[in-house]
Write a protein that holds these residues in place. Structure first.
Motif, PDB file in Angstrom:
ATOM      1  N   SER A  24     -15.655  79.621  14.229  1.00  0.00           N
ATOM      2  CA  SER A  24     -14.212  79.806  14.121  1.00  0.00           C
ATOM      3  C   SER A  24     -13.875  81.260  13.844  1.00  0.00           C
ATOM      4  O   SER A  24     -14.674  81.994  13.264  1.00  0.00           O
ATOM      5  N   ASN A  25     -12.667  81.662  14.257  1.00  0.00           N
ATOM      6  CA  ASN A  25     -12.182  83.005  13.942  1.00  0.00           C
ATOM      7  C   ASN A  25     -11.620  83.097  12.525  1.00  0.00           C
ATOM      8  O   ASN A  25     -11.298  84.192  12.056  1.00  0.00           O
ATOM      9  N   LEU A  26     -11.471  81.956  11.882  1.00  0.00           N
ATOM     10  CA  LEU A  26     -11.009  81.971  10.492  1.00  0.00           C
ATOM     11  C   LEU A  26     -12.080  82.595   9.602  1.00  0.00           C
ATOM     12  O   LEU A  26     -13.274  82.442   9.847  1.00  0.00           O
ATOM     13  N   HIS A  27     -11.634  83.274   8.553  1.00  0.00           N
ATOM     14  CA  HIS A  27     -12.583  83.802   7.582  1.00  0.00           C
ATOM     15  C   HIS A  27     -13.297  82.633   6.921  1.00  0.00           C
ATOM     16  O   HIS A  27     -12.713  81.559   6.708  1.00  0.00           O
ATOM     17  N   THR A  28     -14.567  82.810   6.601  1.00  0.00           N
ATOM     18  CA  THR A  28     -15.347  81.704   6.035  1.00  0.00           C
ATOM     19  C   THR A  28     -14.716  81.141   4.763  1.00  0.00           C
ATOM     20  O   THR A  28     -14.730  79.924   4.550  1.00  0.00           O
ATOM     21  N   SER A  29     -14.166  81.999   3.919  1.00  0.00           N
ATOM     22  CA  SER A  29     -13.552  81.515   2.680  1.00  0.00           C
ATOM     23  C   SER A  29     -12.322  80.658   2.967  1.00  0.00           C
ATOM     24  O   SER A  29     -12.048  79.679   2.263  1.00  0.00           O
ATOM     25  N   THR A  30     -11.576  81.014   4.010  1.00  0.00           N
ATOM     26  CA  THR A  30     -10.403  80.231   4.403  1.00  0.00           C
ATOM     27  C   THR A  30     -10.827  78.880   4.948  1.00  0.00           C
ATOM     28  O   THR A  30     -10.232  77.838   4.628  1.00  0.00           O
ATOM     29  N   LEU A  31     -11.867  78.896   5.770  1.00  0.00           N
ATOM     30  CA  LEU A  31     -12.341  77.652   6.386  1.00  0.00           C
ATOM     31  C   LEU A  31     -12.937  76.713   5.348  1.00  0.00           C
ATOM     32  O   LEU A  31     -12.670  75.506   5.360  1.00  0.00           O
ATOM     33  N   ILE A  32     -13.731  77.256   4.426  1.00  0.00           N
ATOM     34  CA  ILE A  32     -14.352  76.416   3.400  1.00  0.00           C
ATOM     35  C   ILE A  32     -13.280  75.829   2.478  1.00  0.00           C
ATOM     36  O   ILE A  32     -13.402  74.699   2.004  1.00  0.00           O
ATOM     37  N   GLU A  33     -12.195  76.588   2.253  1.00  0.00           N
ATOM     38  CA  GLU A  33     -11.088  76.081   1.435  1.00  0.00           C
ATOM     39  C   GLU A  33     -10.347  74.969   2.165  1.00  0.00           C
ATOM     40  O   GLU A  33      -9.931  73.982   1.557  1.00  0.00           O
ATOM     41  N   ARG A  34     -10.206  75.129   3.461  1.00  0.00           N
ATOM     42  CA  ARG A  34      -9.514  74.102   4.238  1.00  0.00           C
ATOM     43  C   ARG A  34     -10.298  72.782   4.199  1.00  0.00           C
ATOM     44  O   ARG A  34      -9.708  71.717   4.071  1.00  0.00           O
ATOM     45  N   LEU A  35     -11.597  72.889   4.324  1.00  0.00           N
ATOM     46  CA  LEU A  35     -12.439  71.691   4.198  1.00  0.00           C
ATOM     47  C   LEU A  35     -12.283  71.058   2.824  1.00  0.00           C
ATOM     48  O   LEU A  35     -12.184  69.837   2.686  1.00  0.00           O
ATOM     49  N   ARG A  36     -12.228  71.911   1.812  1.00  0.00           N
ATOM     50  CA  ARG A  36     -12.134  71.433   0.431  1.00  0.00           C
ATOM     51  C   ARG A  36     -10.779  70.785   0.144  1.00  0.00           C
ATOM     52  O   ARG A  36     -10.663  69.943  -0.751  1.00  0.00           O
ATOM     53  N   ASN A  37      -9.765  71.179   0.898  1.00  0.00           N
ATOM     54  CA  ASN A  37      -8.427  70.635   0.687  1.00  0.00           C
ATOM     55  C   ASN A  37      -8.185  69.331   1.435  1.00  0.00           C
ATOM     56  O   ASN A  37      -7.106  68.748   1.356  1.00  0.00           O
ATOM     57  N   ASN A  38      -9.186  68.888   2.176  1.00  0.00           N
ATOM     58  CA  ASN A  38      -9.053  67.602   2.859  1.00  0.00           C
ATOM     59  C   ASN A  38      -9.025  66.473   1.825  1.00  0.00           C
ATOM     60  O   ASN A  38      -9.410  66.648   0.669  1.00  0.00           O
ATOM     61  N   ASN A  39      -8.573  65.319   2.231  1.00  0.00           N
ATOM     62  CA  ASN A  39      -8.597  64.135   1.372  1.00  0.00           C
ATOM     63  C   ASN A  39      -9.407  63.042   2.075  1.00  0.00           C
ATOM     64  O   ASN A  39      -8.922  62.467   3.043  1.00  0.00           O
ATOM     65  N   PRO A  40     -10.648  62.794   1.637  1.00  0.00           N
ATOM     66  CA  PRO A  40     -11.344  63.385   0.487  1.00  0.00           C
ATOM     67  C   PRO A  40     -11.857  64.788   0.797  1.00  0.00           C
ATOM     68  O   PRO A  40     -12.101  65.125   1.967  1.00  0.00           O
ATOM     69  N   PRO A  41     -12.033  65.622  -0.239  1.00  0.00           N
ATOM     70  CA  PRO A  41     -12.549  66.976  -0.020  1.00  0.00           C
ATOM     71  C   PRO A  41     -13.931  66.948   0.636  1.00  0.00           C
ATOM     72  O   PRO A  41     -14.772  66.114   0.306  1.00  0.00           O
ATOM     73  N   ILE A  42     -14.151  67.856   1.575  1.00  0.00           N
ATOM     74  CA  ILE A  42     -15.445  68.014   2.224  1.00  0.00           C
ATOM     75  C   ILE A  42     -16.045  69.318   1.717  1.00  0.00           C
ATOM     76  O   ILE A  42     -15.471  70.387   1.917  1.00  0.00           O
TER      77      ILE A  42
END
Length: 450
Positions: free
Chosen positions: A395-413
């Motif tokens: 992805s072109n997203l920064h890794t910290s942004t992408l990992i946060e997006r995963l973490r904000n899922n319900n349930p968090p990934i």
């Protein structure tokens, strides 16, 4: 300011569906307190800035605070880190079938301290002592609430005011700032360190023994190891040369009883040396509830059970019931409580690849297969790594942004960042979780820029 009257009453705000939805997550009491606090702060802000009332802005402030509080609530997460026993993620997951089996015991009255044979006060260990002996060995056993408590109880009982010999290379610190020298000091024992960081010999131990020596303590090195010019003692030989007044105590730590995990002596192997006592965690490799298990000589276990600290450190009925039930199923080899570490270590690499391909096939140009290693974790053996396959999210997203997006899922990934790539490890996903991650990645790969 007249405009402050435009702010809705607290009760009206609490009746809004988007706020009311948090009642079941946080409780109405906590939600009401957050709403009151945010309204008060917003009123003060308006007075200071002389701005107009913006109900939408106020509602956003409330919802942001509610969302924050929801994030710190304990909740299920999906472990895609490739670390099987992950301390930050609750260590080993308990088998659901076992949890359901003990439900009638822990949700009702039980014979926790009642002897059904004579109607008198009973022993909390009940059948568990025999079950542990059948599974691990040892003369007797006792359970406390974690392995740190187990070590503290041993030192407090047998070494208060006396010396405990520990190799300098084993004076470790593990997660949460837990240090071996500190726990010795807190127990009232006197630390006598011997050897060097990389080499400790039998003579180092034996030459340090005096009339005030109570214990020679062998400590599990947890999540670090020494490579290169190093040497460890033959513990069997050490045990054979200790004088009668000196106990041999082993902090095995992880509870590893699997020959499949290299570079770490198992509980069973240590017991063959016949130490006075050995302690380890019940919620790491064993895969049970949080607990500290102490095995060893019957007279020593009896003395531990009678120490006043035992009442402070003993676990609740859930721990006894879960441990007993898990180990009975393990002894029966019926598959209902199979050890997750053992299962994953013994899976063929083709199994790992097949699971990873289920994710990669969603969007092969965006979800890239990556050959890598998974770890047991849990402070067991850092050198033991096993082949697996993971997914790198391209992805072109920064890794910290992408990992946060995963973490904000319900349930968090929960994934990991390695070499500036976000990786997801299917090896630590249950079949149900793998399906959830597949659905999430199907949406993610259509929404973000790659």
């Amino acid at each position: 300011m007249r405009q402050l009257s435009q702010i809705p009453p607290i009760e009206k705000l609490l009746n809004l569906p988007e706020i009311e939805a948090y009642f079941t997550l946080l409780s109405r009491t906590i939600v009401a307190e957050i709403v009151k606090t945010q309204v008060k702060e917003y009123r003060n802000e308006l007075v200071q800035t002389n701005q107009s009332v913006d109900i939408t802005l106020l509602l956003d402030k409330i919802l942001v605070k509610l969302a924050y509080q929801n994030k710190i609530r304990i909740q299920p997460i999906i472990n895609a880190t490739g670390i099987v026993v992950h301390t930050n993620l609750g260590r080993s997951p308990l088998p659901k079938a076992i949890w359901q089996e003990v439900g009638d015991i822990v949700c009702n009255y039980s014979n926790l301290e009642l002897n059904l044979l004579n109607g008198k006060r009973g022993n909390r260990m009940g059948l568990l002592n025999q079950v542990l002996q059948a599974y691990f060995g040892g003369e007797s056993s006792i359970i406390v609430n974690n392995n740190a408590a187990a070590l503290h109880l041993i030192l407090k009982t047998f070494a208060e005011g006396k010396e405990v010999i520990v190799s300098r290379g084993e004076q470790i610190q593990i997660g949460g700032g837990f240090r071996i020298p500190d726990i010795l000091a807190d127990s009232g024992a006197i630390l006598r360190d011997v050897g060097t960081t990389n080499i400790t010999t039998i003579d180092d131990y034996l030459n340090a023994i005096n009339d005030n020596t109570a214990i020679v303590l062998i400590v599990h090195q947890s999540n670090y190891y020494i490579e290169g010019f190093s040497q460890h003692v033959d513990i069997k030989q050490l045990a054979a040369n200790l004088p009668e007044h000196v106990m041999l105590v082993i902090d095995q730590g992880s509870g590893n009883h699997l020959a499949a995990i290299p570079s770490e002596l198992s509980v069973n192997n240590y017991l063959k040396i016949e130490p006075d006592l050995i302690c380890f965690s019940g919620d790491k490799i064993l895969g049970g509830p949080q607990s500290g298990i102490i095995l060893g000589k019957k007279d020593k276990i009896n003395k531990l059970s009678k120490h006043p600290m035992m009442r402070v450190l003993r676990p609740g009925k859930e721990t006894y019931a879960l441990l007993e039930k898990i180990l009975i199923h393990r002894l029966n080899r019926d598959g209902k409580a199979d050890n997750s570490v053992e299962l994953l270590i013994n899976q063929p690499l083709s199994w790992h690849l097949a699971r990873a391909k289920q994710l990669a096939d969603i969007a092969p140009e965006k979800l890239v297969l990556k050959a890598t290693k998974f770890m047991v974790g849990g402070g067991s053996t850092p050198r033991a790594q096993f082949d697996t396959w993971a997914i790198s999210i391209n992805s072109n997203l920064h890794t910290s942004t992408l990992i946060e997006r995963l973490r904000n899922n319900n349930p968090p990934i929960i994934g990991v960042i390695q070499n500036d790539q976000v990786l997801l490890y299917p090896v630590t996903l249950s079949d149900e979780e793998l399906s959830i991650v597949k659905d999430y990645l199907t949406i993610l790969t259509t929404e973000i820029d790659f």
